[in-house]
Design an enzyme around this catalytic site. Structure first.
Site, PDB file in Angstrom:
ATOM      1  N   LYS A 118       0.738  -1.267  -0.083  1.00  0.00           N
ATOM      2  CA  LYS A 118       0.048  -0.079  -0.104  1.00  0.00           C
ATOM      3  C   LYS A 118       0.943   1.284  -0.078  1.00  0.00           C
ATOM      4  O   LYS A 118       0.535   2.016  -0.712  1.00  0.00           O
ATOM      5  CB  LYS A 118      -1.068  -0.030   1.150  1.00  0.00           C
ATOM      6  CG  LYS A 118      -2.178  -1.054   0.918  1.00  0.00           C
ATOM      7  CD  LYS A 118      -3.290  -0.754   2.142  1.00  0.00           C
ATOM      8  CE  LYS A 118      -4.428  -1.781   1.551  1.00  0.00           C
ATOM      9  NZ  LYS A 118      -5.474  -1.554   2.567  1.00  0.00           N
ATOM     10  N   LYS A 201      -4.867  -9.302  -5.830  1.00  0.00           N
ATOM     11  CA  LYS A 201      -6.280  -9.470  -5.262  1.00  0.00           C
ATOM     12  C   LYS A 201      -7.338  -8.721  -5.699  1.00  0.00           C
ATOM     13  O   LYS A 201      -7.157  -7.510  -5.798  1.00  0.00           O
ATOM     14  CB  LYS A 201      -6.035  -9.860  -3.814  1.00  0.00           C
ATOM     15  CG  LYS A 201      -6.171  -8.741  -3.090  1.00  0.00           C
ATOM     16  CD  LYS A 201      -6.397  -8.718  -1.497  1.00  0.00           C
ATOM     17  CE  LYS A 201      -6.811  -7.581  -0.634  1.00  0.00           C
ATOM     18  NZ  LYS A 201      -8.083  -7.007  -0.932  1.00  0.00           N
ATOM     19  N   LYS A 204     -10.776  -3.269  -2.697  1.00  0.00           N
ATOM     20  CA  LYS A 204     -11.675  -1.958  -2.828  1.00  0.00           C
ATOM     21  C   LYS A 204     -10.957  -0.724  -3.462  1.00  0.00           C
ATOM     22  O   LYS A 204     -11.706  -0.063  -4.000  1.00  0.00           O
ATOM     23  CB  LYS A 204     -12.009  -1.525  -1.369  1.00  0.00           C
ATOM     24  CG  LYS A 204     -12.959  -2.540  -0.533  1.00  0.00           C
ATOM     25  CD  LYS A 204     -13.676  -1.631   0.702  1.00  0.00           C
ATOM     26  CE  LYS A 204     -13.827  -2.594   1.874  1.00  0.00           C
ATOM     27  NZ  LYS A 204     -12.750  -2.878   2.545  1.00  0.00           N
TER      28      LYS A 204
HETATM   29  P1  ATP Z   1      -8.431  -2.393   0.839  1.00  0.00           P
HETATM   30  O1  ATP Z   1      -8.079  -2.657  -0.693  1.00  0.00           O
HETATM   31  O2  ATP Z   1      -8.765  -0.976   0.891  1.00  0.00           O
HETATM   32  O3  ATP Z   1      -7.792  -3.034   1.617  1.00  0.00           O
HETATM   33  P2  ATP Z   1      -9.984  -4.690   0.594  1.00  0.00           P
HETATM   34  O4  ATP Z   1     -10.832  -5.290  -0.311  1.00  0.00           O
HETATM   35  O5  ATP Z   1      -8.796  -5.385   1.154  1.00  0.00           O
HETATM   36  O6  ATP Z   1      -9.728  -3.185   0.888  1.00  0.00           O
HETATM   37  P3  ATP Z   1     -10.465  -4.855   3.689  1.00  0.00           P
HETATM   38  O7  ATP Z   1     -11.737  -4.067   4.401  1.00  0.00           O
HETATM   39  O8  ATP Z   1      -9.236  -4.448   3.739  1.00  0.00           O
HETATM   40  O9  ATP Z   1     -10.964  -4.763   2.212  1.00  0.00           O
HETATM   41  O10 ATP Z   1     -10.904  -6.573   4.246  1.00  0.00           O
HETATM   42  C1  ATP Z   1     -12.095  -6.844   4.771  1.00  0.00           C
HETATM   43  C2  ATP Z   1     -11.932  -8.276   4.546  1.00  0.00           C
HETATM   44  O11 ATP Z   1     -12.077  -8.897   3.410  1.00  0.00           O
HETATM   45  C3  ATP Z   1     -10.656  -9.072   5.416  1.00  0.00           C
HETATM   46  O12 ATP Z   1     -10.884 -10.162   6.069  1.00  0.00           O
HETATM   47  C4  ATP Z   1      -9.968  -9.282   3.876  1.00  0.00           C
HETATM   48  O13 ATP Z   1      -8.971 -10.714   4.278  1.00  0.00           O
HETATM   49  C5  ATP Z   1     -11.130  -9.804   3.351  1.00  0.00           C
HETATM   50  N1  ATP Z   1     -10.708  -9.886   1.757  1.00  0.00           N
HETATM   51  C6  ATP Z   1     -10.163  -8.550   1.264  1.00  0.00           C
HETATM   52  N2  ATP Z   1     -10.222  -8.923   0.031  1.00  0.00           N
HETATM   53  C7  ATP Z   1     -10.471 -10.121  -0.497  1.00  0.00           C
HETATM   54  C8  ATP Z   1     -10.486 -10.852  -1.407  1.00  0.00           C
HETATM   55  N3  ATP Z   1      -9.769 -10.663  -2.494  1.00  0.00           N
HETATM   56  N4  ATP Z   1     -10.573 -12.243  -1.462  1.00  0.00           N
HETATM   57  C9  ATP Z   1     -10.990 -12.836  -0.053  1.00  0.00           C
HETATM   58  N5  ATP Z   1     -10.963 -11.954   0.831  1.00  0.00           N
HETATM   59  C10 ATP Z   1     -10.601 -10.732   1.021  1.00  0.00           C
HETATM   60 MG    MG Z   2      -7.359  -4.855   2.666  1.00  0.00          MG
END
Ligand code: ATP
Ligand code: MG
Length: 342
Positions: A118, A201, A204
């Site tokens: 990040k 991955k 968001k």
């Molecule tokens: P950011 O990119 O801003 O970090 P994010 O998509 O990773 O957002 P988070 O709020 O950080 O979302 O993560 C929330 C939950 O979703 C965590 O348990 C994380 O492991 C899970 N998660 C995030 N992305 C994935 C993915 N691509 N596949 C499976 N689980 C995910």
């Molecule tokens: Mg995340």
């Protein structure tokens, strides 16, 4: 020292940073719902303090927090069965995080791959909060003495750090106070990949909206994103090892498996030999049938802002009732004068 028996308790969180997506649903939210069982205390948090480690527009943050709460409920979390709240309303998280900032070592934090990913090349310009993020995450979990934390695969390293912090705290102060938390990383889609790039991955924060399926996308958008998802020209194999070196194909199979509550092997037994031209519409139909009821319920709940705010307020009160005595005991262990004794 005798081993303390900790009551099984589940904690997890999602950032209210917008774009709640299929990866969050399959890797986290759907698992939160599975763990909401009569004999299990479940605590689920909208981690707004984590969200502001990168810039959030204040109005959007408030909107995303309510929308995430709507998503939690629409996916099947019941405020009567699980504690649902936003992190900033329970100050014990930030207070315990400070203690943990003094337990965790710089070297531990510098090894975190999320920090490296990040902050990228511009570490000097990243917020101190982004660097300290895993210490706050350890506090989120340990201020409830949570024993089980359902997360996606990307959070594995942060959970190992949470264990390291608990172990070092217990060791330094000669106590058996914090549990050594178990990560619960299960299911067919613990790491949903970007639809545009099988090596990244789904996130968001990915600038490309085509890389992810948002929980608020309508049926046409979901179908279009799946149709345009990157794949290879081969037909689907009938067995798992046929997906080796085919990350995009494997991703779509895993998504299909998780959405239909099957294993990837079971899916391949059904669809092996099909071309993507045939498989993608099947996947789109399945995704729409599972996600549409959630997104329409989210939209309905978003019309009931006062109700959402009340659920969050009640949840924060219940959460504080658990967190406050644990923080108090932590202060006593650390030797802070003024802490109520006994
Ligand atoms: P950011 O990119 O801003 O970090 P994010 O998509 O990773 O957002 P988070 O709020 O950080 O979302 O993560 C929330 C939950 O979703 C965590 O348990 C994380 O492991 C899970 N998660 C995030 N992305 C994935 C993915 N691509 N596949 C499976 N689980 C995910
Ligand atoms: Mg995340």
């Amino acid at each position: 020292m005798t081993e303390t028996q900790f009551t099984p308790r589940v904690f997890s969180g999602i950032q209210p940073s917008g774009n709640l997506h299929l990866g969050n649903y399959l890797g986290a939210l759907k698992r939160f719902v599975d763990m909401q069982q009569p004999d299990m205390e479940t605590i689920y948090c909208m981690v707004d303090l984590h969200a502001i480690t990168v810039w959030q527009d204040p109005k959007e943050l408030a909107h995303s927090t309510r929308e995430l709460c709507a998503g939690f409920i629409a996916a099947g979390l019941d405020p009567e069965k699980s504690i649902l709240f936003n992190q900033s309303q329970v100050p014990e998280h930030a207070q315990l995080a400070w203690i943990f900032n003094c337990v965790a070592r710089m070297g531990w934090m510098q090894r975190m791959t999320q920090w490296k990913d990040k902050a990228g090349k511009n570490q000097q310009n990243a917020s101190l909060g982004l660097f300290a993020y895993p210490s706050l995450m350890a506090a989120d979990i340990l201020t409830y003495h949570a024993t089980h934390v359902p997360v996606g695969d990307d959070q594995k390293q942060h959970l190992e750090l949470t264990r390291d912090i608990a172990i070092k705290f217990n060791h330094d102060y000669g106590v058996d106070f914090f549990p050594i938390t178990e990560p619960v990383i299960e299911g067919a889609a613990t790491r949903v990949m970007s639809l545009r790039d099988g090596s990244k991955k789904m996130s968001k924060s990915d600038p490309s909206d085509m890389s992810r399926i948002n929980m608020t996308d309508d049926a046409d958008t979901i179908a279009k994103k799946i149709r345009k998802a990157k794949t290879d020209p081969e037909a689907l194999p009938s067995e798992l090892d046929g997906l080796d070196e085919r990350p995009e194909a494997r991703n779509l199979v895993n998504i299909y498996a998780a959405l239909s509550d099957q294993t990837a092997e079971q899916v391949l037994a059904e669809v092996g030999g099909k071309q993507f031209g045939e498989f993608k519409p099947m996947l789109a139909e399945l995704a729409v049938s599972k996600l549409a009821p959630i997104s329409s319920e989210m939209a309905r709940l978003m019309g009931e802002e006062a109700e959402i705010d009340q659920i969050l307020a009640k949840g924060a009160e219940k959460a504080r009732a658990i967190a406050a005595p644990i923080l108090q005991q932590t202060y006593e262990i650390v030797g802070m004068v003024g802490a109520k004794q006994g």
